[in-house]
Design a protein around this motif. Structure first.
Motif, PDB file in Angstrom:
ATOM      1  N   LEU A  90      99.244  51.978 127.352  1.00 23.26           N
ATOM      2  CA  LEU A  90      98.275  52.959 128.026  1.00 23.26           C
ATOM      3  C   LEU A  90      98.058  54.190 126.893  1.00 23.26           C
ATOM      4  O   LEU A  90      97.723  55.233 127.211  1.00 23.26           O
ATOM      5  N   THR A  91      98.399  53.904 125.490  1.00 22.72           N
ATOM      6  CA  THR A  91      98.072  54.915 124.760  1.00 22.72           C
ATOM      7  C   THR A  91      96.650  55.064 124.241  1.00 22.72           C
ATOM      8  O   THR A  91      96.094  54.160 124.311  1.00 22.72           O
ATOM      9  N   VAL A  92      96.340  56.400 124.027  1.00 25.96           N
ATOM     10  CA  VAL A  92      94.694  56.387 123.677  1.00 25.96           C
ATOM     11  C   VAL A  92      94.439  56.787 122.347  1.00 25.96           C
ATOM     12  O   VAL A  92      95.016  57.415 121.607  1.00 25.96           O
ATOM     13  N   ALA A  93      93.362  55.857 121.837  1.00 22.02           N
ATOM     14  CA  ALA A  93      92.694  56.020 120.508  1.00 22.02           C
ATOM     15  C   ALA A  93      91.618  56.859 120.512  1.00 22.02           C
ATOM     16  O   ALA A  93      90.833  56.569 121.385  1.00 22.02           O
ATOM     17  N   ASP A  94      91.665  57.922 119.818  1.00 21.53           N
ATOM     18  CA  ASP A  94      90.722  58.802 119.683  1.00 21.53           C
ATOM     19  C   ASP A  94      90.063  59.163 118.309  1.00 21.53           C
ATOM     20  O   ASP A  94      90.840  59.674 117.355  1.00 21.53           O
ATOM     21  N   TYR A  95      88.908  58.500 117.896  1.00 20.06           N
ATOM     22  CA  TYR A  95      88.441  58.619 116.578  1.00 20.06           C
ATOM     23  C   TYR A  95      87.610  59.654 116.136  1.00 20.06           C
ATOM     24  O   TYR A  95      87.394  60.075 115.106  1.00 20.06           O
ATOM     25  N   PHE A  96      87.204  60.351 117.413  1.00 19.10           N
ATOM     26  CA  PHE A  96      85.956  61.402 117.142  1.00 19.10           C
ATOM     27  C   PHE A  96      86.252  62.732 117.573  1.00 19.10           C
ATOM     28  O   PHE A  96      85.564  63.492 117.921  1.00 19.10           O
ATOM     29  N   GLY A  97      87.562  63.073 118.334  1.00 22.97           N
ATOM     30  CA  GLY A  97      88.009  64.383 118.788  1.00 22.97           C
ATOM     31  C   GLY A  97      87.443  64.311 120.435  1.00 22.97           C
ATOM     32  O   GLY A  97      87.295  65.504 120.861  1.00 22.97           O
ATOM     33  N   GLY A  98      87.566  63.200 120.984  1.00 24.03           N
ATOM     34  CA  GLY A  98      87.043  63.273 122.154  1.00 24.03           C
ATOM     35  C   GLY A  98      88.011  63.706 123.202  1.00 24.03           C
ATOM     36  O   GLY A  98      87.699  64.514 124.411  1.00 24.03           O
ATOM     37  N   LEU A  99      89.139  63.643 122.930  1.00 26.25           N
ATOM     38  CA  LEU A  99      90.360  64.438 123.636  1.00 26.25           C
ATOM     39  C   LEU A  99      90.180  65.748 123.889  1.00 26.25           C
ATOM     40  O   LEU A  99      90.411  66.585 124.694  1.00 26.25           O
ATOM     41  N   ASP A 100      89.996  66.257 122.755  1.00 27.92           N
ATOM     42  CA  ASP A 100      89.784  67.885 122.507  1.00 27.92           C
ATOM     43  C   ASP A 100      88.573  68.204 123.439  1.00 27.92           C
ATOM     44  O   ASP A 100      88.535  69.284 123.946  1.00 27.92           O
ATOM     45  N   ASP A 101      87.530  67.462 123.250  1.00 28.20           N
ATOM     46  CA  ASP A 101      86.088  67.842 123.928  1.00 28.20           C
ATOM     47  C   ASP A 101      86.385  67.886 125.363  1.00 28.20           C
ATOM     48  O   ASP A 101      85.836  68.471 126.051  1.00 28.20           O
ATOM     49  N   LEU A 102      87.048  66.713 125.782  1.00 31.42           N
ATOM     50  CA  LEU A 102      87.388  66.331 127.224  1.00 31.42           C
ATOM     51  C   LEU A 102      88.046  67.679 127.772  1.00 31.42           C
ATOM     52  O   LEU A 102      87.841  68.258 128.707  1.00 31.42           O
ATOM     53  N   ALA A 103      88.951  68.037 126.795  1.00 34.14           N
ATOM     54  CA  ALA A 103      89.920  69.219 127.538  1.00 34.14           C
ATOM     55  C   ALA A 103      89.137  70.531 127.640  1.00 34.14           C
ATOM     56  O   ALA A 103      89.315  71.410 128.194  1.00 34.14           O
TER      57      ALA A 103
END
Length: 403
Positions: free
Chosen positions: A140-153
């Motif tokens: 369940l590790t998340v792969a993020d190639y374009f900064g989606g996690l920061d944008d989601l936060a």
């Protein structure tokens, strides 16, 4: 995880524990290297929201996906083979499985794709960073190639790469941007995204009307689309897809959203679309036809838009009797009136029929219909009294007819 950043894992969620999903992944990917969860299921789980649909991205090509599912006795449907999509039929919810892709060409409406084995290629062709998040089904590790996690936060809706280029690939992304902004975004919005949407909005005229209608109704059905719709109007985007909208439409929508909330009525995209329009049935019918709405949706939109009978006055039950309970609720809410009188209300039946009038000596024909209509109108005006009172109304009508 973001490339080179800390590891992020999906929090526990019911869908990740599904036995039928585990069986599917074992059939497809026994080595655990060819499949990842992607898109909405990953995004919504990270936000702690309920997940409706599960999508799986895979390095396997569609023919191989089907073969492996067949070998495991799992039924599948080739729902979009040209774009690499196979739907696996599962007990607790079907799963879309799509081969990694890269765009070969686009024309503003659709893309020609080639299959890929590169996860970043697949992520790069998606629209927004928050939709390009992948999760390993085992860790369940998340792969993020374009900064989606920061944008989601940050509650930021941002195009992947150059917004203008992404929109020119598919102009529907303008409406998708505003739908995602209404659902996930915060203010101020991404200025690059808004500017590109405003500049390229005329390109939406070439889109399939069905696709536009689907996006609009889904946007309007969100908890509070009013601020986003108002911004679309300010940017000139709204008039490109809804030229029929009245000037005060965004304010009317905001008022309707408040009424729905205060009166505890479930939100409804079609009702909210009606609030944006002037009270002109012909215009509503024209819009419904252009957006390829269903026959039932067209009829409802036209009836709600009629607004020629002072919906806010008199007995709401009389209005509901004439145009239907659902349409009456729509009109009352748009007018800012209480729908409480219609709670649990069912349309009553007039206690007399044409045969009762014929039995009183009136010959069959138009006169029977006229008398029946007169009695019905008085019955409705009096609040649907019982059969005894209807008999009196009939007698009075016949006496007046004789006079």
């Amino acid at each position: 995880m973001a490339e080179g950043g800390p590891i992020t894992r999906l929090p526990p969620a019911p869908w990740t524990q599904r036995a039928d999903l585990a069986e599917l992944l074992t059939a497809l990917d026994p080595a655990g290297e060819a499949c990842r969860f992607v898109g909405g299921a990953v995004r919504d789980t990270l936000l702690g929201q309920e997940v409706a649909d599960i999508d799986v991205a895979t390095t396997l090509e569609p023919v191989e996906v089907i073969a492996r599912l067949d070998a495991a006795g799992i039924r599948s449907v080739p729902t979009g083979l040209a774009h690499g999509t196979v739907t696996a039929i599962r007990e607790h919810g079907n799963v879309e499985i799509t081969t990694l892709r890269r765009d070969v060409s686009t024309d503003g409406r659709r893309a020609t794709v080639a299959f890929s084995s590169d996860w970043r290629d697949d992520a790069a062709r998606r629209d927004f960073t928050i939709n390009a998040l992948y999760a390993d089904p085992h860790e369940l590790t998340v792969a993020d190639y374009f900064g989606g996690l920061d944008d989601l936060a940050a509650r930021r809706v941002r195009f992947i790469g150059d917004p203008e280029q992404r929109i020119r690939e598919d102009y529907l992304r303008i409406l998708r941007y505003f739908r995602f902004q209404a659902r996930f975004g915060s203010l101020p919005a991404d200025t690059e995204a808004e500017s590109a949407c405003a500049r390229l909005a005329p390109g939406m005229k070439a889109l399939s009307r069905e696709r536009v209608g689907w996006e609009l109704l889904n946007l309007l059905a969100l908890p509070d689309p009013a601020p986003t719709v108002a911004r679309m109007a300010e940017l000139g985007v709204l008039r490109e897809v809804l030229p029929e909208v009245r000037e005060a439409g965004p304010q009317a929508l905001a008022a309707l959203v408040m009424e729905e909330r205060s009166q505890g009525v479930a939100r409804d995209g079609l009702r909210r679309l009606a609030a944006l329009l002037p009270p002109e049935p012909a215009l509503a019918e024209q819009l419904a036809a252009r957006l390829r709405l269903s026959i039932a949706q067209r009829k409802r939109l036209s009836v709600v838009a009629r607004g020629d009978d002072a919906s806010s006055t008199g007995d709401p039950r009389a209005l509901a009797y004439r145009i239907g309970r659902d349409a009456a609720i729509d009109r009352l809410l748009i007018a800012g009136q209480s729908v409480a009188p219609l709670a649990g209300w069912e349309k009553p039946r007039l206690p007399i029929k044409g045969g009762d009038i014929v039995a009183r000596g009136i010959g069959p024909g138009p006169e029977v219909a006229r008398i029946l209509q007169t009695v019905e109108a008085r019955w409705v005006a009096e609040g649907f009294p019982d059969a005894a009172r209807v008999a009196e109304l009939l007698e009075a009508t016949l006496q007046g007819n004789a006079a």
